[in-house]
Design a protein around this motif. Structure first.
Motif, short mmCIF file in Angstrom:
data_model
loop_
_atom_site.label_atom_id
_atom_site.label_comp_id
_atom_site.label_asym_id
_atom_site.label_seq_id
_atom_site.Cartn_x
_atom_site.Cartn_y
_atom_site.Cartn_z
N ALA A 6 -4.39 17.55 -3.66
CA ALA A 6 -3.05 17.62 -4.23
C ALA A 6 -2.91 16.53 -5.28
O ALA A 6 -3.55 15.48 -5.20
CB ALA A 6 -2.01 17.42 -3.13
N PRO A 7 -2.06 16.73 -6.26
CA PRO A 7 -1.88 15.72 -7.31
C PRO A 7 -1.44 14.37 -6.78
O PRO A 7 -1.71 13.36 -7.39
CB PRO A 7 -0.80 16.35 -8.21
N THR A 8 -0.77 14.38 -5.61
CA THR A 8 -0.26 13.13 -5.07
C THR A 8 -1.29 12.39 -4.21
O THR A 8 -1.01 11.32 -3.72
CB THR A 8 0.99 13.40 -4.21
N ALA A 9 -2.46 12.98 -4.01
CA ALA A 9 -3.47 12.33 -3.17
C ALA A 9 -3.95 11.04 -3.84
O ALA A 9 -4.26 11.04 -5.04
CB ALA A 9 -4.65 13.26 -2.94
N PRO A 10 -4.02 9.93 -3.09
CA PRO A 10 -4.51 8.69 -3.68
C PRO A 10 -6.00 8.79 -3.97
O PRO A 10 -6.72 9.46 -3.25
CB PRO A 10 -4.22 7.65 -2.59
N HIS A 11 -6.46 8.15 -5.00
CA HIS A 11 -7.88 8.17 -5.32
C HIS A 11 -8.53 6.81 -5.10
O HIS A 11 -9.74 6.68 -5.18
CB HIS A 11 -8.09 8.64 -6.76
N GLU A 12 -7.73 5.79 -4.85
CA GLU A 12 -8.24 4.47 -4.53
C GLU A 12 -7.67 4.04 -3.19
O GLU A 12 -6.49 4.26 -2.90
CB GLU A 12 -7.83 3.45 -5.60
N CYS A 13 -8.51 3.44 -2.35
CA CYS A 13 -8.06 3.02 -1.02
C CYS A 13 -6.88 2.05 -1.11
O CYS A 13 -6.00 2.05 -0.26
CB CYS A 13 -9.21 2.40 -0.25
N ALA A 14 -6.87 1.22 -2.15
CA ALA A 14 -5.79 0.24 -2.30
C ALA A 14 -4.44 0.91 -2.50
O ALA A 14 -3.40 0.33 -2.21
CB ALA A 14 -6.09 -0.69 -3.47
N ASP A 15 -4.44 2.14 -3.01
CA ASP A 15 -3.19 2.87 -3.27
C ASP A 15 -2.79 3.77 -2.10
O ASP A 15 -1.77 4.45 -2.17
CB ASP A 15 -3.34 3.75 -4.52
N CYS A 16 -3.57 3.79 -1.05
CA CYS A 16 -3.35 4.73 0.05
C CYS A 16 -2.14 4.29 0.89
O CYS A 16 -2.09 3.14 1.36
CB CYS A 16 -4.59 4.80 0.93
N PRO A 17 -1.18 5.19 1.15
CA PRO A 17 0.01 4.80 1.91
C PRO A 17 -0.25 4.55 3.39
O PRO A 17 0.59 3.97 4.06
CB PRO A 17 0.95 6.00 1.71
N ILE A 18 -1.41 4.97 3.89
CA ILE A 18 -1.71 4.76 5.32
C ILE A 18 -2.80 3.70 5.52
O ILE A 18 -3.30 3.53 6.63
CB ILE A 18 -2.14 6.07 6.00
N ARG A 19 -3.15 2.99 4.46
CA ARG A 19 -4.28 2.06 4.50
C ARG A 19 -4.21 1.09 5.67
O ARG A 19 -5.22 0.80 6.32
CB ARG A 19 -4.33 1.30 3.16
#
Length: 248
Positions: A6-19
């Motif tokens: 999906a376009p909203t999927a993060p591509h960097e771990c630093a940007d991940c909302p569940i990190r």
């Protein structure tokens, strides 16, 4: 059918909302780089089946955004929702080749997936992943035991209040927010799905939600958005104390 990211999927771990809550929460930068080599994103639409019970699984992963349900089908065709997968929850089991439950997207969902065999190999070499997965598994066990109590011993009103409280806690933890002050959460389930999950009728769910609203325990905006002015009062209605345990 699986869809592309999906376009909203993060591509960097630093940007991940569940990190901070995912299986990679304790990984160092070099470990994240290794995970990145076996990682890919998948998106599903609401109502779509992610996994069929008994099917072989060649991946494991975490829910990034959205909600999914775990469903078990009996021999006579009856189905029962046995769990919910919320953001940061882990899907699949290392060491098991097939799925134990149907996993169905309740809302549009994005998953961060890992190729299963390389992930199992990384678990052996990377204690941070194995330790975090153990913690998540024990948390899931605690949640399952709590849910046994909800379904087996609580009244209809207490069941509804408990479900709202569980969702509110998870939402606050995911957003690293406290439980003080008014809380607003979006319920991931329709009234029909809540009835199925709680073992109640649709009429009972609607009646009890309306009663909680009338008594000022919750506020409602539309069908799904719930405002909780006093979380401790909601816990009282759920039969829990302010620490989340059962009242004596």
């Amino acid at each position: 059918m699986l869809k592309e990211s999906a376009p909203t999927a993060p591509h960097e771990c630093a940007d991940c909302p569940i990190r901070h809550r995912a299986v990679c929460a304790r990984c160092e930068s070099d470990e994240l780089e290794l995970l990145d080599q076996i990682k890919y994103y998948r998106s599903f639409e609401a109502g779509q089946t992610l996994i069929w019970s008994g099917d072989p699984m060649d991946f494991v992963g975490s829910v990034v955004t959205g909600i999914a349900s775990l469903t078990q089908t009996m021999e006579d065709g009856r189905t029962q929702m046995v769990g919910l997968l919320l953001p940061s929850d882990f899907v699949g089991r290392p060491g098991r080749d097939s799925a134990a439950y149907d996993v169905v997207a309740t809302t549009n969902i994005v998953m961060c997936c890992f190729r299963k065999k390389p992930f199992e190999e990384m678990m052996v070499r990377t204690p941070h992943i194995a330790q975090r997965l153990l913690e998540m598994t024990l948390d899931e066990l605690d949640a399952a035991r709590e849910w046994m109590l909800v379904l087996g011993r609580k009244t209809a009103r207490e069941k509804i209040a408990s479900l709202i409280a569980i969702i509110a806690r998870r939402d606050a933890a995911l957003n690293m927010a406290g439980m003080r002050g008014p809380l607003t959460v979006d319920l991931p389930l329709t009234r029909e799905a809540m009835a199925d999950y709680l073992g109640l009728t649709l009429e009972t769910v609607s009646r009890q939600v309306s009663a909680l609203k009338k008594d000022g325990v919750i506020g409602l905006e539309g069908k799904r958005r719930v405002t909780i002015a006093d979380f401790n009062r909601l816990l009282d209605e759920a039969g829990d104390d302010s620490d989340g345990g059962m009242l004596a």
